[in-house]
Design a protein around this motif. Structure first.
Motif, PDB file in Angstrom:
ATOM      1  N   ARG B 141       1.920  14.410 -10.301  1.00  0.00           N
ATOM      2  CA  ARG B 141       0.979  14.467 -11.424  1.00  0.00           C
ATOM      3  C   ARG B 141       0.549  15.915 -11.675  1.00  0.00           C
ATOM      4  N   ARG B 142       0.329  16.649 -10.584  1.00  0.00           N
ATOM      5  CA  ARG B 142      -0.072  18.057 -10.739  1.00  0.00           C
ATOM      6  C   ARG B 142       1.038  18.870 -11.405  1.00  0.00           C
ATOM      7  N   VAL B 143       2.280  18.582 -11.012  1.00  0.00           N
ATOM      8  CA  VAL B 143       3.402  19.314 -11.617  1.00  0.00           C
ATOM      9  C   VAL B 143       3.463  19.024 -13.119  1.00  0.00           C
ATOM     10  N   LEU B 144       3.214  17.767 -13.475  1.00  0.00           N
ATOM     11  CA  LEU B 144       3.243  17.411 -14.905  1.00  0.00           C
ATOM     12  C   LEU B 144       2.153  18.155 -15.677  1.00  0.00           C
ATOM     13  N   ILE B 145       1.006  18.337 -15.036  1.00  0.00           N
ATOM     14  CA  ILE B 145      -0.076  19.086 -15.686  1.00  0.00           C
ATOM     15  C   ILE B 145       0.357  20.544 -15.862  1.00  0.00           C
ATOM     16  N   ALA B 146       0.956  21.095 -14.805  1.00  0.00           N
ATOM     17  CA  ALA B 146       1.439  22.482 -14.899  1.00  0.00           C
ATOM     18  C   ALA B 146       2.483  22.611 -16.008  1.00  0.00           C
ATOM     19  N   GLN B 147       3.362  21.614 -16.113  1.00  0.00           N
ATOM     20  CA  GLN B 147       4.395  21.651 -17.156  1.00  0.00           C
ATOM     21  C   GLN B 147       3.781  21.632 -18.556  1.00  0.00           C
ATOM     22  N   ALA B 148       2.723  20.832 -18.694  1.00  0.00           N
ATOM     23  CA  ALA B 148       2.068  20.742 -20.007  1.00  0.00           C
ATOM     24  C   ALA B 148       1.347  22.043 -20.362  1.00  0.00           C
ATOM     25  N   MET B 149       0.961  22.800 -19.320  1.00  0.00           N
ATOM     26  CA  MET B 149       0.168  24.023 -19.544  1.00  0.00           C
ATOM     27  C   MET B 149       1.028  25.289 -19.589  1.00  0.00           C
ATOM     28  N   VAL B 150       2.318  25.122 -19.365  1.00  0.00           N
ATOM     29  CA  VAL B 150       3.175  26.275 -19.139  1.00  0.00           C
ATOM     30  C   VAL B 150       3.248  27.204 -20.358  1.00  0.00           C
ATOM     31  N   HIS B 151       3.059  26.661 -21.551  1.00  0.00           N
ATOM     32  CA  HIS B 151       3.122  27.498 -22.760  1.00  0.00           C
ATOM     33  C   HIS B 151       1.727  27.802 -23.304  1.00  0.00           C
ATOM     34  N   LYS B 152       0.709  27.622 -22.458  1.00  0.00           N
ATOM     35  CA  LYS B 152      -0.686  27.936 -22.789  1.00  0.00           C
ATOM     36  C   LYS B 152      -1.125  27.293 -24.116  1.00  0.00           C
ATOM     37  N   PRO B 153      -1.021  25.979 -24.226  1.00  0.00           N
ATOM     38  CA  PRO B 153      -1.379  25.351 -25.494  1.00  0.00           C
ATOM     39  C   PRO B 153      -2.894  25.282 -25.677  1.00  0.00           C
ATOM     40  N   PRO B 154      -3.397  25.486 -26.883  1.00  0.00           N
ATOM     41  CA  PRO B 154      -4.841  25.373 -27.098  1.00  0.00           C
ATOM     42  C   PRO B 154      -5.345  23.927 -27.045  1.00  0.00           C
ATOM     43  N   VAL B 155      -4.435  22.982 -27.311  1.00  0.00           N
ATOM     44  CA  VAL B 155      -4.826  21.554 -27.285  1.00  0.00           C
ATOM     45  C   VAL B 155      -4.030  20.866 -26.177  1.00  0.00           C
ATOM     46  N   LEU B 156      -4.752  20.178 -25.299  1.00  0.00           N
ATOM     47  CA  LEU B 156      -4.084  19.515 -24.175  1.00  0.00           C
ATOM     48  C   LEU B 156      -4.392  18.017 -24.201  1.00  0.00           C
TER      49      LEU B 156
END
Lengths: 255, 309
Positions: B141-156
């Protein structure tokens, strides 16, 4: 809208990297299988069959086996990568990214071309142990190798998107790709066939890939290689168009 | 200011099943927004449409002003999605997966430092070179969060991020989500744990059967419940209660009685007076304000016309 070249290149690299991580399965195994065909058929038929005057059966057979191995592995590459990603659910990572349908298509198809060329090179080099086979037209060989692998790579994308389970993908491979590649003049010249089967073969686009590639290697073929190239390019355009429409519509991959 | 997420009259159906029926709302920049609803309410369909994983039949969705169909590149760059399922590519280890994901979004080596920072922040540093299949559910789950944040999106978008994770990891994830929010990210959270939404979200939409049945600030939603509870501790457990109190009793155990009072019809003063008149001496009085769960049940059950919720 600017192209996402890094995104495309990353997806292409990932697809190449994926098959290189299992190189025994993706490059060496098909090479061994193809060489077994060569050993068995060439041993049995050598001296008994002469398809073209002055050319041994082994010299006739090798180009056909090389391109058949290339196109079958090109198909396997894109189709298995896609269906595995669909079944595992990790295709979502690519679908969430700002990658266009063209970038997606090109990344998958070019990776299959790389695998096709690698398999072809390994089979050809290994076959040199059995037969002396200088290449007559290297540019033509490369052209047919790239176009043939790209066609099957695009077909693999279509099959990978269409199939919802491994069983369906196996059906596509066993009932479409395999018969078309075996009944395309790999083991025989089209002129040795009865008229009906001769006509049927001329409707098989795989025949033109194999015949054109063979012309590049041994300098002789059943039909004009430029006609073969034209047919292959038209076929590539058709399967690419189908592939791009499926991707654009999100058929079976975007809800 | 452009809204972080704009959802305009979105409809979606699968055959005869209507998944979304004209959903229409906005999420402001920097908001911590909760999207709640029972199973099959349409939450995942809505998130998939936001992420471009599904196409809406009608209506439009914009992320930071970018249409998810027409301006898909900008819209996807502005959005990070943590999927509900623990998915991963079995061919690659954690760091490779993060670098690939970063590449898909157009980032090169310059982003590797941020990837390392994400790995450290999410306590994944020692798992960076490990294949995902060896990791526990919480680690995945943590890796998936990191993957979602990898491009520094303003909306998560966090789609049920704490489903099936233990208490400790849940606390870590909550802290991380709060930190992202404090850093200015807009967070959209879907969850089945209403306590989670109550703790984290500023504004909440409750979705049921493809429609929004409530959309308000957390405080306003909580005040919607027509009931509150009062727990009385009696000196004498055997006392006989009058009918006016008995009809309000929800639970009685030894000296403790829990009453369910309607905000308008039942006055606490009248209850205490009735208790005094029947000779019941009180040791303690404790009022319990309604939680989000109660409001949720009230709204979703009422919509279906169910009784006894």
């Amino acid at each position: 809208m600017r192209a996402n070249t890094i995104g495309f290149y990353t997806l292409f690299t990932k697809e190449v990297w994926r098959f290189l991580k299992v190189i025994t399965q993706t490059i060496l195994t098909p090479a061994v299988t193809t060489l077994l065909y060569l050993v068995v058929f060439a041993q049995i038929l050598e001296g008994r069959v002469e398809v073209y005057e002055g050319i041994s059966y082994a010299a006739f057979l090798v180009p056909g086996l090389v391109i058949m191995a290339m196109i079958q592995n090109a198909f396997a590459n894109s189709s298995s990568s896609l269906i595995q990603s669909k079944m595992n659910g990790n295709l979502v990572f690519v679908l969430l990214a700002p990658i266009s349908v063209w970038e997606f298509y090109l990344a998958f198809v070019l990776a299959t071309v790389v695998r096709g060329l690698l398999v072809g090179a390994v089979v050809y080099v290994a076959a040199l142990w059995f037969v002396t086979l200088p290449i007559h037209h290297p540019a033509l060989v490369l052209l047919f190798a790239v176009v043939g692998s790209a066609i099957l790579g695009a077909l693999g994308v279509i099959a990978g998107i269409w199939a919802s389970k491994y069983d369906q993908l196996a059906a596509f491979q066993n009932f479409i790709v395999l018969p078309l590649s075996f009944l395309s003049g790999v083991f025989y010249s089209v002129h040795t066939l009865p008229p009906f089967w001769q006509q049927a073969t001329f409707w098989n686009p795989f025949f033109y890939m194999i015949d054109g590639f063979r012309h590049g290697v041994i300098g002789v073929s059943d039909v004009d290689p430029w006609k073969s190239l034209l047919v292959c390019l038209l076929f590539l355009a058709v399967v690419s168009a189908v592939c791009l429409v499926m991707l654009k519509k999100g058929y079976k991959i975007r809800g | 200011m452009t809204s972080a997420v704009t959802i305009a009259e979105v409809h979606k159906h699968y055959g005869a099943l209507y998944a979304l029926r004209g959903i229409d709302f906005e999420i402001k920049q920097g908001e911590f927004f909760g999207l709640l609803g029972p199973n099959g309410a349409g939450k995942s369909t809505l998130i998939n449409i936001m992420a471009g994983l599904t196409y809406a039949d009608r209506g439009a969705v914009r992320i930071n002003g970018f249409d998810v169909r027409r301006d898909y590149r900008q819209a996807r760059r502005a959005l990070g999605v943590v999927p509900q399922e623990l998915v991963y590519d079995p061919f690659f280890d954690v760091r490779e997966m993060l670098r690939l994901q970063s590449g898909y979004f157009g980032f090169g080596r310059e982003n590797h430092a941020w990837i390392d920072e994400l790995l450290e922040t999410l306590n994944l540093g020692d798992k960076a070179d490990v294949n995902m299949y060896t990791l526990s559910g919480g680690m995945k789950r943590r890796v998936l969060i990191a993957q979602a944040m990898v491009h520094k999106p303003p909306v998560l978008v966090l789609d049920e991020p704490t489903a099936g994770v233990d208490v400790e990891l849940r606390q870590i994830l909550w802290r991380f989500a709060r930190r992202l929010h404090q850093d200015g990210h807009t967070i959209v959270l879907t969850t089945h744990y209403l306590e989670e939404a109550e703790q984290l979200c500023e504004r909440i939409a409750i979705l049921d059967q493809g429609s929004i049945c409530a959309l308000d600030t957390k405080q306003a939603l909580l005040s919607r419940s027509p009931y509150r509870r009062v727990r009385l501790t009696l000196a004498d457990a055997a006392i006989e209660l009058p009918e006016s109190i008995l009809r309000l009793v929800e639970e009685r155990e030894a000296q403790s009685i829990t009453l369910r009072l309607h905000r308008l019809d039942d006055q606490l003063g009248a209850v205490l007076e009735a208790m005094h008149q029947c000779g019941g001496r009180l040791l303690d009085v404790h009022t319990v304000e309604p939680g989000l769960e109660e409001v949720f049940m009230e709204l979703t059950c009422r919509k279906r016309g169910e009784v006894g919720c």
